[in-house]
Design an enzyme around this catalytic site. Sequence first.
Site, PDB file in Angstrom:
ATOM      1  CB  SER A  72      -0.644  -0.133   1.652  1.00 51.49           C
ATOM      2  OG  SER A  72      -1.051   1.440   1.383  1.00 51.49           O
ATOM      3  CE1 TYR A 128      -3.597  -2.411   4.726  1.00 50.96           C
ATOM      4  CE2 TYR A 128      -3.284  -0.184   3.933  1.00 50.96           C
ATOM      5  CZ  TYR A 128      -3.761  -1.917   3.164  1.00 50.96           C
ATOM      6  OH  TYR A 128      -3.468  -2.054   2.126  1.00 50.96           O
TER       7      TYR A 128
END
Length: 277
Positions: free
Chosen positions: A135, A148
Site C-alpha cells: 500500500s 494498517y
Amino acid sequence: MTQQRTIIVTGCSSGIGAYAARALKNDGWRVFATVRNPDDQKALENDGLEALIMDYRDEASIEALVKEVLARTGGTLDALFNNGAYGQAGAVEDLPTAALREQFETNVIGWHDLTRRIVPVMRAQGHGRIVQCSSILGLLPYRWRGAYTASKYALEGLSLTLRMELDGSGIFVSLIEPGPITSRFLANSLAAVQRNIDVENSVHAKDYQRQLARLTETGAVNRNKLGPDAVYKVLQHALTAKRPRPHYLVTKPAKQGAILKRLMPSDLFYRLMRSLD
C-alpha cells in the site's frame, strides 16, 4: 511446448485478487486462487479457476494450501502474489492490542508464513517471482489508519530485505503500492471498526463521523480511484520483466505522495499529511 506457468493468488473473493486471478488465467497462467469463504470458492470454480481455501490467520490452512498446490504441480511454482488483507481503521489510542495483533497476523505474519514455504521451492527450481500487494501507506503514514499503516511498513521492510537476500538466486521480490482502488476494502474496514473501536466514547468521535462516511462511501467521491485492472498492469510487469522493480506505484495519489515525501522537509511533509482527512 512451453510448460504452463503457475501462480498462487491470495484474497480472490473480490477486488484486486478476483480480477488478477481471472486475468492471469486468461493470459495463460495456471492459477491457484485462495479465498476464506466456500461460497467465494464456488464462484471462482465456476469460472474455471482452481480455487482453494486458505486463511492467513490459520497456519494449518497455509500448510495445507502449499501441500495441495505442490501436489498438483509436481513440486514447482513459478510465482506467488500475496494480496489478501484488510485495513483496521481507528485512532492508535483507541486501538485494542488484540485488534493490532490480528491486523499483523493477517497482513504480515500469514504472508511471511506462506512466503517462507514457497521460497525453498523456488530456490530448488532456480527461479520465481514473489509479488506483495502492499500500500502507499507502507511508504507514508495516514491518520486513523495506524494499524494498517504499521502492518504495511513492516511488510515493506521484510520484503525488501528478502529481495536483497535472494539476489542471485533467480527469485525476485516486488512490492505494489496501489493507492485508492475499487474493491470491498472499505466495507471490510468498516466491519473492523464496528468490531473493535468504541467510536461513541472516543475523544475522536467527531472525526470518526467523517471517516465512517468514507467507509460507507456516503462522503465525497474519490475521483482518483482506479479499477483493479490498473494493478494488474503492473503485476504483469513484476511477473514477466527480466528484472522487475522493487516498487510499483499505481494511482496518482500514491505517486504524488511518494514524490512529496522524498522532496519535502519531513516536518512540513507530516504537517501536510496531518491536514488530509
